[in-house]
Scaffold this motif. Structure first.
Motif, short mmCIF file in Angstrom:
data_model
loop_
_atom_site.label_atom_id
_atom_site.label_comp_id
_atom_site.label_asym_id
_atom_site.label_seq_id
_atom_site.Cartn_x
_atom_site.Cartn_y
_atom_site.Cartn_z
N ALA C 56 -35.14 40.25 0.96
CA ALA C 56 -35.29 39.71 -0.39
C ALA C 56 -35.78 38.27 -0.36
O ALA C 56 -36.56 37.85 -1.22
N ILE C 57 -35.34 37.51 0.64
CA ILE C 57 -35.70 36.09 0.66
C ILE C 57 -36.93 35.79 1.51
O ILE C 57 -37.41 34.67 1.51
N GLY C 58 -37.46 36.79 2.24
CA GLY C 58 -38.72 36.55 2.93
C GLY C 58 -38.80 36.91 4.40
O GLY C 58 -39.86 36.79 5.01
N TYR C 59 -37.68 37.36 4.99
CA TYR C 59 -37.73 37.81 6.38
C TYR C 59 -38.32 39.22 6.44
O TYR C 59 -38.21 39.98 5.49
N HIS C 60 -38.91 39.59 7.59
CA HIS C 60 -39.37 40.96 7.78
C HIS C 60 -38.19 41.91 7.72
O HIS C 60 -38.24 42.98 7.14
N GLU C 61 -37.13 41.52 8.40
CA GLU C 61 -35.87 42.26 8.37
C GLU C 61 -34.79 41.29 8.80
O GLU C 61 -35.06 40.09 8.94
N ALA C 62 -33.58 41.77 8.99
CA ALA C 62 -32.50 40.86 9.40
C ALA C 62 -32.81 40.31 10.79
O ALA C 62 -32.97 41.09 11.75
N PRO C 63 -32.92 38.99 10.93
CA PRO C 63 -33.20 38.43 12.25
C PRO C 63 -31.96 38.51 13.14
O PRO C 63 -30.83 38.65 12.66
N VAL C 64 -32.21 38.43 14.44
CA VAL C 64 -31.11 38.43 15.42
C VAL C 64 -30.41 37.08 15.37
O VAL C 64 -31.06 36.04 15.25
N ASP C 65 -29.08 37.09 15.45
CA ASP C 65 -28.29 35.86 15.48
C ASP C 65 -28.88 34.89 16.52
O ASP C 65 -29.16 35.26 17.65
N ASP C 66 -29.03 33.63 16.10
CA ASP C 66 -29.63 32.63 16.99
C ASP C 66 -28.90 32.53 18.32
O ASP C 66 -29.51 32.33 19.37
N LEU C 67 -27.60 32.65 18.27
CA LEU C 67 -26.84 32.48 19.51
C LEU C 67 -26.95 33.68 20.44
O LEU C 67 -26.86 33.53 21.66
N LEU C 68 -27.18 34.86 19.89
CA LEU C 68 -27.44 36.01 20.76
C LEU C 68 -28.77 35.77 21.50
O LEU C 68 -28.89 36.06 22.71
N VAL C 69 -29.73 35.18 20.81
CA VAL C 69 -30.99 34.81 21.45
C VAL C 69 -30.73 33.76 22.54
O VAL C 69 -31.18 33.89 23.69
N PHE C 70 -29.98 32.75 22.18
CA PHE C 70 -29.69 31.68 23.14
C PHE C 70 -28.99 32.22 24.39
O PHE C 70 -29.41 31.95 25.53
N HIS C 71 -27.94 33.00 24.20
CA HIS C 71 -27.18 33.48 25.35
C HIS C 71 -27.99 34.44 26.22
O HIS C 71 -27.81 34.48 27.43
N THR C 72 -28.85 35.21 25.57
CA THR C 72 -29.69 36.15 26.34
C THR C 72 -30.65 35.38 27.23
O THR C 72 -30.80 35.69 28.42
N VAL C 73 -31.29 34.38 26.66
CA VAL C 73 -32.21 33.55 27.45
C VAL C 73 -31.43 32.81 28.54
O VAL C 73 -31.83 32.79 29.72
N PHE C 74 -30.33 32.24 28.17
CA PHE C 74 -29.49 31.51 29.12
C PHE C 74 -29.07 32.41 30.27
O PHE C 74 -29.12 32.02 31.45
N GLY C 75 -28.65 33.62 29.95
CA GLY C 75 -28.16 34.54 30.97
C GLY C 75 -29.18 34.79 32.07
O GLY C 75 -28.84 34.90 33.25
#
Lengths: 352, 352, 352
Positions: C56-75
């Motif tokens: 509704a506000i402009g995203y393609h769909e629900a984005p992934v939580d920023d911290l899940l992105v961070f931890h995945t990259v960190f891992g």
């Protein structure tokens, strides 16, 4: 000075009959949520487990477990309804109106339908009818629950008592709306795990679901977070250690889901919970407890207009740390027997 | 009087050579199941972890971990085969015939291929060949296992003993059917985590996988429920507390998956288990145990007709509460050494 | 003799300024990973929770939580950067450049930007800038971290010390790149859980996030494996029991995610972490600890060119086994107060 931005929840005097509360955080249910749910309880009903099974009989795809829908909708209501609750007293008139599929987004609203202050003037009972809707605005679930809620201020005036008249059970005519017309010829009773269908069950029959499952703290916490249920009694040992039980309390919905999953052994074709007529969390459940379950058939009913499915009304009883071969329920004095933790009155749907 | 509807499982005398049992509850494997699986074991093989990596080399998308497929198929057999088992004695001739992708639905059937009553007349050994199929009816997995099962009645007649002749190992010509022809030029050995490929491994090489992982009760229960495996010894502390071990037993498949995930450190490019030649759960594993693993290369083999991949036969040994730098396996007397819990004989597939 | 194929990790002398390390195991983030993440922390931010809200506000769909992105990259960086680390010393210049959606595949590379041997000659500090990219090669995340790493050999020569100059905070002009232009008229402040938007927060405001969450061993292990983070201190009780703490250490990222989820209560519309300016794990966290959190607004900033969103710089403090109504941070002597475990400096994005 900034306003306090933390939600302190509503107190008894914040509720008024007719008030509608739209709850926060709509949630898209994904196959991921379904997998986490399955890994926490281990249900084996074929319709929810298998896309091919579900599609063969007429579903678009495997529907989401009814209780995952229920807990998700329930979880949304906690910050507005029960953050200051002393006890969750009961459920009634809960029925499922539409199948939920992965990808659907659920939101919830509650209307206050009753309030009654307690004679101690420190708390009161609030009755709400909660409605869960999908992204199209269609109602997927409706139920009444009542909770005992603390007053903010003992001196605040007593509201006019309104106690809603609640049906003893959902009418059979209202059941099965979430089930498409089934192609029973393609319902495989080998794959579903049991030859027993609607006509094989009769009132007064008792079924011991045999298996027991020990519940770990990590498991009930994970389940309760999955539903975005934030009730602190389930999560905060540091605080609970100072309280009555010295331990975290297991969310009652975890016991419901666990006993439902156990009930597969004896009710394998009862693939859908069409309604929850009544429910009572008789005693608390804690991490480390082993949950067993048994069911009693209360009645069976045809569903008007449906020749594919029929309804079985069952009492699902969960018991902790005690096997259920003797179907424990009440003492001769009429009290719930030691170990009984859940007494749930359900309408189940089975193929005819 | 209603029939007892709870499944009490089959006893030794219920099995007859030639009998085919179609198991209940087909299951659609989703990316959700994959995520739960990954979170429980932490595997890092690039092919299963990354859609882009898998597609670059020739897969439709990232295939489902072979062991998630195995455990799912295995789980279905429990209510029919091993609910009354005393012990899971072994596996043989297990091979993977087709890649499984998220969205595929798995079902399982078992044929009884052998029975042999024990001299105590109270139990016997049952041999079954289990076949897992996808929604198109294609076989994705086939394996033999044998279990010791209680008799319902000691007095029931002894069947003619039939003991199947099982291959010592799956033939190399049968390996790799679940692997598409790989575009090795696009297999990135940096992203995969190791420069070592098929030709870099040689018989007798021993690899200590170095890391250890402590297993919590909540973890093995969650894993076992994910597979819809209902064997009560894994879940019911209330009952197990009265038994031999006083504790819940970890499902052997959890140890297999855990040691497989640990084996990434040293076998990063062994992205596919093509076959399980033999497997033995040497000793029980419990919540709180720390699992380590090491591997010994038993042989290497070309796969007829495949220039992209080769096979490494490895013994994967899991050990509890003891590091594996000295590759613990047997005592001088030929017994399994203290701490060894799993001795698995695998065919692994690596890029050439 | 075969080469040792097990990764022993890099030691201090293996790092040189300018060196680039491409990390192994690209990972496709699915809705399954999102569900596991949600079940472990219970975040309730509407944008990440609901496809319909996000769209509704402009995203393609629900984005992934920023911290899940961070931890995945960190891992991914752990096996190359911190396998032999003594301590994770800090983060800086961490910013999110692009929304990540389910189905995206993340990979990571790190450039060494500083080295400084310690005076004890046994270890040194390594500074790396890590970049996480999606399957299109676009940078989704960039951050600097520095770790103290053991030397393999105390006698190896001391490198020229290079200590990078790090920004005290990410510039507001660099914030919000991962947020599409929002249609604020469709941002529903009832569904999001709070009426407070960017302009309602002011520097010096302190918010007690009120709730506490007790962390189980199974939970932090499951989370850490989800990120394919293999640091042994989080998983191996058998080895840790011999060490300084006698217990497994909770991965610091778990504390970050937990306090972020708790911060919903008071910061419900801070739907995006745009940057981590600095971060310090002040004290270790263990299984059984109860984590509370509070925030202090450090400053607010307009984001140049953006009229839809604004930035709030907040200090997010996590505290164990102690409620945060009095906002514990430092002692009069300037030391961190007893119980403080995390001091994180964040840029949060809120609707204007």
């Amino acid at each position: 000075m900034s306003k306090v931005k933390t939600n302190a929840g509503n107190f008894f005097e914040d509720f008024a009959v007719g008030q509608v509360l739209q709850h926060a955080t709509p949630r898209t249910i994904t196959t991921g949520d379904v997998a986490v749910y399955n890994s926490l309880y281990g249900p084996r009903f074929a319709v929810q487990s298998s896309t091919t099974f579900a599609q063969a009989i007429g579903y678009h795809e495997a529907p989401v477990d009814d209780l995952l829908v229920f807990h998700t909708v329930f979880g949304k209501t906690v910050p507005d309804i029960s953050l200051n609750a002393i006890a969750n007293l009961g459920y009634a008139e809960c029925w499922f109106l539409e199948a939920v599929y992965p990808g659907d987004t659920l939101s919830a609203a509650s209307e206050v339908i009753g309030v009654r202050e307690n004679s101690n003037r420190a708390s009161g009972v609030v009755y709400v009818r909660t409605t869960g809707r999908n992204q199209s605005g269609r109602v997927v679930l409706s139920y009444v629950r009542w909770v005992m809620v603390r007053k903010r201020d003992k001196a605040s005036p007593e509201p006019t008592a309104v106690v809603p008249k609640l049906a003893e059970r959902v009418e059979p005519a209202n059941l099965g709306q979430a089930v498409p017309t089934l192609d029973l010829g393609r319902y495989d009773f080998t794959l579903s795990g049991s030859p027993y269908r609607w006509r094989d069950y009769a009132a007064a029959e008792k079924i011991d679901h045999a298996d027991g499952m020990t519940l770990e703290e990590a498991e009930h916490q994970t389940a309760t977070r999955l539903y975005q249920n934030t009730a602190k009694v389930h999560f905060n040992l540091h605080e609970q250690a100072q309280g009555q039980f010295k331990r975290r309390l297991v969310y009652g919905g975890v016991v419901i889901s666990l006993s439902r999953a156990l009930s597969f052994n004896g009710l394998a074709n009862a693939f859908h919970i069409a309604a929850i007529n009544a429910g009572r969390h008789v005693a608390p459940c804690f991490g480390g407890d082993t949950v067993y379950a048994w069911s009693e058939v209360l009645e069976t009913a045809e569903i008007p207009g449906r020749r594919d499915i029929g309804a079985v009304r069952a009492r699902l009883v969960a018991v902790k740390n005690r096997a259920c071969a003797d179907h424990p329920l009440k003492t001769p004095a009429g009290e719930y027997a030691e170990g009984v933790i859940l007494d749930l009155d359900l309408w189940l749907v089975l193929p005819r």
